[in-house]
Design a protein around this motif. Structure first.
Motif, PDB file in Angstrom:
ATOM      1  N   ARG A  46       0.876  -1.404   0.070  1.00  0.00           N
ATOM      2  CA  ARG A  46       0.020   0.059  -0.005  1.00  0.00           C
ATOM      3  C   ARG A  46       0.775   1.183   0.032  1.00  0.00           C
ATOM      4  O   ARG A  46       0.352   2.242  -0.314  1.00  0.00           O
ATOM      5  CB  ARG A  46      -0.896  -0.122   1.482  1.00  0.00           C
ATOM      6  N   GLN A  47       2.092   1.193   0.493  1.00  0.00           N
ATOM      7  CA  GLN A  47       2.930   2.266   0.550  1.00  0.00           C
ATOM      8  C   GLN A  47       4.515   1.952   0.638  1.00  0.00           C
ATOM      9  O   GLN A  47       4.748   0.706   0.918  1.00  0.00           O
ATOM     10  CB  GLN A  47       2.706   3.118   1.739  1.00  0.00           C
ATOM     11  N   ALA A  48       5.319   2.827   0.022  1.00  0.00           N
ATOM     12  CA  ALA A  48       6.772   2.527  -0.140  1.00  0.00           C
ATOM     13  C   ALA A  48       7.482   3.887   0.385  1.00  0.00           C
ATOM     14  O   ALA A  48       7.051   4.765   0.127  1.00  0.00           O
ATOM     15  CB  ALA A  48       7.296   2.003  -1.586  1.00  0.00           C
ATOM     16  N   ASN A  49       8.604   3.606   1.419  1.00  0.00           N
ATOM     17  CA  ASN A  49       8.997   4.610   2.002  1.00  0.00           C
ATOM     18  C   ASN A  49      10.608   4.663   1.798  1.00  0.00           C
ATOM     19  O   ASN A  49      10.983   3.532   1.738  1.00  0.00           O
ATOM     20  CB  ASN A  49       8.750   4.618   3.739  1.00  0.00           C
ATOM     21  N   TYR A  72       8.568  -4.713   4.816  1.00  0.00           N
ATOM     22  CA  TYR A  72       9.885  -5.392   4.206  1.00  0.00           C
ATOM     23  C   TYR A  72      10.631  -4.432   3.896  1.00  0.00           C
ATOM     24  O   TYR A  72      10.724  -3.367   3.229  1.00  0.00           O
ATOM     25  CB  TYR A  72       9.151  -5.783   2.820  1.00  0.00           C
ATOM     26  N   VAL A  73      11.679  -4.535   4.952  1.00  0.00           N
ATOM     27  CA  VAL A  73      12.829  -3.180   4.595  1.00  0.00           C
ATOM     28  C   VAL A  73      14.264  -3.776   4.517  1.00  0.00           C
ATOM     29  O   VAL A  73      14.549  -4.955   4.646  1.00  0.00           O
ATOM     30  CB  VAL A  73      13.046  -2.800   6.447  1.00  0.00           C
ATOM     31  N   LEU A 132       8.905  -1.423   2.218  1.00  0.00           N
ATOM     32  CA  LEU A 132       7.570  -1.686   1.557  1.00  0.00           C
ATOM     33  C   LEU A 132       6.603  -2.000   2.589  1.00  0.00           C
ATOM     34  O   LEU A 132       6.668  -2.922   3.597  1.00  0.00           O
ATOM     35  CB  LEU A 132       7.601  -2.989   0.607  1.00  0.00           C
ATOM     36  N   CYS A 133       5.493  -1.245   2.393  1.00  0.00           N
ATOM     37  CA  CYS A 133       4.437  -1.526   3.853  1.00  0.00           C
ATOM     38  C   CYS A 133       2.923  -1.793   3.190  1.00  0.00           C
ATOM     39  O   CYS A 133       2.706  -1.663   2.258  1.00  0.00           O
ATOM     40  CB  CYS A 133       4.384   0.231   4.337  1.00  0.00           C
ATOM     41  N   SER A 134       2.546  -2.529   4.109  1.00  0.00           N
ATOM     42  CA  SER A 134       1.158  -3.363   3.889  1.00  0.00           C
ATOM     43  C   SER A 134      -0.055  -2.256   4.199  1.00  0.00           C
ATOM     44  O   SER A 134      -1.084  -2.496   3.939  1.00  0.00           O
ATOM     45  CB  SER A 134       0.912  -4.352   4.754  1.00  0.00           C
ATOM     46  N   ASN A 135       0.043  -1.162   4.766  1.00  0.00           N
ATOM     47  CA  ASN A 135      -0.688  -0.228   4.886  1.00  0.00           C
ATOM     48  C   ASN A 135      -0.218   1.263   4.777  1.00  0.00           C
ATOM     49  O   ASN A 135       0.959   1.330   4.941  1.00  0.00           O
ATOM     50  CB  ASN A 135      -1.114  -0.293   6.490  1.00  0.00           C
ATOM     51  N   VAL A 136      -1.065   2.412   4.528  1.00  0.00           N
ATOM     52  CA  VAL A 136      -0.590   3.534   4.567  1.00  0.00           C
ATOM     53  C   VAL A 136      -0.455   4.077   5.929  1.00  0.00           C
ATOM     54  O   VAL A 136      -0.855   3.585   6.952  1.00  0.00           O
ATOM     55  CB  VAL A 136      -1.815   4.548   3.542  1.00  0.00           C
ATOM     56  N   TYR A 137       0.456   5.085   5.960  1.00  0.00           N
ATOM     57  CA  TYR A 137       0.580   5.842   7.089  1.00  0.00           C
ATOM     58  C   TYR A 137      -0.492   6.730   7.413  1.00  0.00           C
ATOM     59  O   TYR A 137      -1.389   7.265   7.001  1.00  0.00           O
ATOM     60  CB  TYR A 137       1.783   7.070   6.891  1.00  0.00           C
TER      61      TYR A 137
END
Length: 195
Positions: A46-49, A72-73, A132-137
């Motif tokens: 849902r989001q990548a930082n 996932y970092v 890589l994130c499974s949800n938005v901030y």
């Protein structure tokens, strides 16, 4: 890709195969099948930082209330010590942590399940970490724990002296304060979320 479970349930280390030649190197740093097989479900991206940190910067311990944010970092440039902290009340490893060196040589990555705490310290100047994130901030669901909480006892290399912290992390409550307030995720809720 080699997958290794970490000491904290719900966290895993991923080491890709690298292909080197006179041009440089190539590696698949993320692939859904090994992650899905290890974790038991797909990463619903849902989001990548991306962050850049000076040497000695300590970020975290951060977490997101359930349903949370699986991460996932990896470290695209430089090197960090990446900590997974079990803050799930009732977990058999509550208050414990595991650590993996992430760097631009081995290209390891770690997966941190929803409900776990996360922190890292930059070992080199301008270290770049991607998530890589499974949800938005969502600022309303984010929490922080004092990264130098002695009851957790993250081992930061002494060569850096006092780590560089954000104001938010300096004033963050301890694990015990959050436990007393009843605001931490629980092992039961985390397990229910995955079912």
């Amino acid at each position: 890709m080699h997958v290794r479970p970490l000491a904290i349930p719900g966290s895993f280390e991923f080491t890709p195969r690298q292909f080197d030649d006179n041009r440089g190197s190539f590696a698949e740093w993320y692939r859904f099948e090994p992650l899905e097989e290890a974790v038991g479900h797909r990463l619903d991206l849902r989001q990548a930082n991306i962050s850049r940190s000076a040497k000695g910067v300590l970020r975290g311990i951060h977490y997101v209330d359930l349903p949370g944010q699986g991460k996932y970092v990896t470290c695209a440039y430089g090197a960090v010590l990446d900590f997974v902290v079990d803050i799930r009340v009732g977990s058999p490893t509550f208050g414990q942590w595991d650590v993996v060196r992430l760097d631009d040589k081995d290209r390891r990555a770690i997966y941190i399940s929803e409900g776990l705490g996360h922190a890292y310290v930059a070992l080199e100047e301008d270290s770049i970490v991607t998530y890589l994130c499974s949800n938005v901030y969502n600022a309303q669901t984010e929490g922080a724990i004092q990264p130098q909480d002695p009851t957790i006892g993250l081992t930061i290399p002494e060569e850096f002296g006092e780590p560089i912290l954000s104001e938010k992390d300096i004033v963050a409550p301890t694990l015990q304060e959050l436990l007393d307030a009843g605001t931490l995720p629980t092992w039961e809720n985390a397990r229910g979320f995955f079912r």
